[in-house]
Design a protein around this motif. Structure first.
Motif: not given
Length: 562
Positions: A191-200
């Motif tokens: 299952t794929r969860p729903k969320f956001r992540k940031r990477i620089l």
């Protein structure tokens, strides 16, 4: 426990069926039909067990209670209880895994975890031995359990799956299903969860690729930035990132992870980019800000390759004093919401053959010289996994050779048994010391072990034929390397040259008596644990020296005709 389980139900294809069918046929014979051959295929390909050791984990047969494999993974502390079903024709592969197996599995698991003694009366000998082993593990440090269903068809129907998941949830047991598609390709989608992540990204080290209406970004990220990316809001590893990276062999303490960690904490973090393959991340969307150096926002990111790297970087950043201020690694980011394409990316990233230590040593000068010398004696020395020798030649496998030399020549039976993963790592210089090892030694150890193996196979067959047996009756299944050690020790004390194969074989009855006394002196300890004790070598030496007290009870070993 979450009882919702997303399972890949990709429509079976003839190509996938033929891939698995080839593996089944390769293990079938006049004596082995499709069912047992499929079980053998699973043990070898999923759990990476050598063919000669597969029988140690197979409990298939009469009175198996719906269980075909019990693989107790001591390295990763995991108990795998497996049920296997193989259909004979492609047209039947469109059917779901048979639901009538569920009640058998649930009943067995309940009896196992409630420790019902009558369970031992209702199962075959091989399964009874595994049950006792699991109960002994639970008495000290319980391992988690996973129930795995393997088939060359579709997974369970939704209603049957819900019923099984609900039953297993009472014991906090995870269900994993491996249907035709998973076996043919080697990965499972979750299952794929729903969320956001940031990477620089590192400034100036990113470029994008647009092709076939798909977008990708190749970049370089500082290790400190990656650590921040894989942390959740509490500083723990964000498990949402690896929901789709579920290859069985990914663990937290193996050769690969130790090498990654050593690079990070050994002052060599600046070498990381050159040594590590990096991460592959898929996401639904990449939100970027043009111009300047700004973080990328990834919507529903999934690390489909590089999960081990991500875990170790997090562990080093969280559990040590290393600040991760130096070093970087490459990252490939793919933007797509096409689930089929995501699956292809995951498979392409993860289905390459696993690289073992033996593969990296295969062309070592010691291995190549051994192979050449052994071939002069009419044997084929298999340096690489999957190598096929000339027709008619007996094969001596390099990993098995290392185990035998450790036990027979180096007098390290416990390391030979429990540290086999290190034979081509930390133990390599001991097992393959060029000042000690010769082709003749390898062949001698192999011939002696062949004799022991024949007795071991008798014990396996006898164990499977009954439901009640004591630890002493089939100790040779687990203690074969200790038996080889005792033979080597007796030869050293009698000044018998190692090349004297016949004399060594004649010592087998004496060696059996020594090891049998050791087993009898520990009547309440199972064989799997007994031959993993560090003290086992010294106790055997005491018995050989005559310092061991005579056992009050005569050890009961099956009749071996010796």
């Amino acid at each position: 426990m979450n009882t919702k389980l997303a399972v890949l139900t990709t429509k079976p294809t003839l190509l996938d069926f033929s891939v698995v069918e080839k593996g089944i046929k390769a293990r079938s014979s006049d004596e082995i039909n499709r069912g047992p051959a499929f079980v053998q295929y699973v043990v070898e390909t999923v759990f990476h067990i050598p063919p000669e050791d597969a029988a140690l984990h197979i409990v298939d047969g009469g009175q198996d209670r719906g269980v075909d494999i019990v693989y107790i993974d001591h390295e990763n502390q995991m108990i795998n209880i497996c049920s296997c079903k193989a259909v004979a024709h492609f047209k039947k592969s469109h059917r779901c895994f048979p639901g009538d197996e569920i009640d058998k599995i649930v009943s067995f698991v309940d009896d196992l975890l409630f420790r019902r003694e009558e369970l031992l009366e209702s199962v075959n000998g091989a399964l009874a031995a595994k049950v006792r082993e699991i109960w002994e593990i639970f008495a000290d440090d319980p391992y988690p359990i996973k129930v795995r269903l393997f088939s060359n068809q579709l997974p369970l129907a939704d209603s049957e799956r819900a019923r099984l998941v609900s039953s297993l949830a009472r014991h906090k047991i995870e269900l994993l299903e491996h249907g035709l598609y998973e076996l043919a390709h080697g990965a499972v989608r979750a299952t794929r969860p729903k969320f956001r992540k940031r990477i620089l990204p590192v400034k100036g080290d990113a470029f994008s690729v647009v092709e076939a209406n798909r977008k990708g970004i190749v970049t370089r990220v500082a290790l400190k930035e990656l650590y921040d990316f894989v942390c959740d809001e509490n500083g723990s590893f964000d498990e949402r990132l690896i929901e789709q990276n579920v290859r069985y062999f990914l663990g937290h303490d193996n050769d690969v992870n130790r090498e990654i960690r050593a690079t990070l904490i050994g002052g060599n973090a600046s070498d990381f980019w050159f040594l590590n393959n990096g991460l592959t991340i898929v996401c639904d969307q990449v939100i970027a800000v043009e111009n300047g150096c700004h973080p990328l926002t990834l919507v529903n990111p999934q690390i489909v390759n590089g999960g081990q790297t991500a875990h170790v970087v997090h562990h080093v950043g969280a559990e040590t004093l290393i600040a991760l201020n130096e070093g970087s690694l490459p990252i490939k980011i793919i933007q797509t919401s096409d689930t089929d394409f995501i699956e292809r990316v995951a498979l392409a990233s993860n289905t390459q053959s696993r690289i073992f230590g033996r593969d990296l040593r295969a062309n070592d000068h010691i291995q190549t010289r051994l192979a050449s010398s052994i071939s002069d004696h009419g044997y084929f020395y298999r340096r690489k996994r999957g190598e096929k020798g000339p027709f008619g030649l007996k094969i001596i496998d390099a990993l098995r050779a290392g185990q035998l030399i450790l036990a027979f020549i180096c007098a390290e039976p416990t390391k030979s048994k429990t540290n086999s993963n290190d034979i081509f790592g930390d133990l390599y210089s001991l097992a393959f010391d060029p000042n000690v090892i010769t082709a003749e030694l390898v062949i001698t150890a192999s011939k002696i072990h062949e004799e022991i193996q024949a007795i071991r196979q008798q014990a396996l067959a006898w164990q499977s034929s009954i439901s009640r047996n004591s630890f002493a009756e089939t100790w040779i299944i687990e203690g074969h390397l200790h038996l080889l050690f005792v033979i080597g020790e007796l030869m050293r004390r009698k000044a018998i040259p190692y090349g004297s194969v016949d004399e060594a074989i004649n010592l087998i009855p004496d060696a059996i008596a020594v090891v049998a006394q050791y087993v009898a002196d520990h009547p309440r300890v199972s064989a799997y644990r007994l031959f993993r004790l560090v003290s086992s070598k010294e106790e055997l030496l005491e018995i050989i020296d005559g310092f061991g007290r005579p056992s009050p009870a005569q050890p009961h070993q099956l009749s071996l005709g010796l």
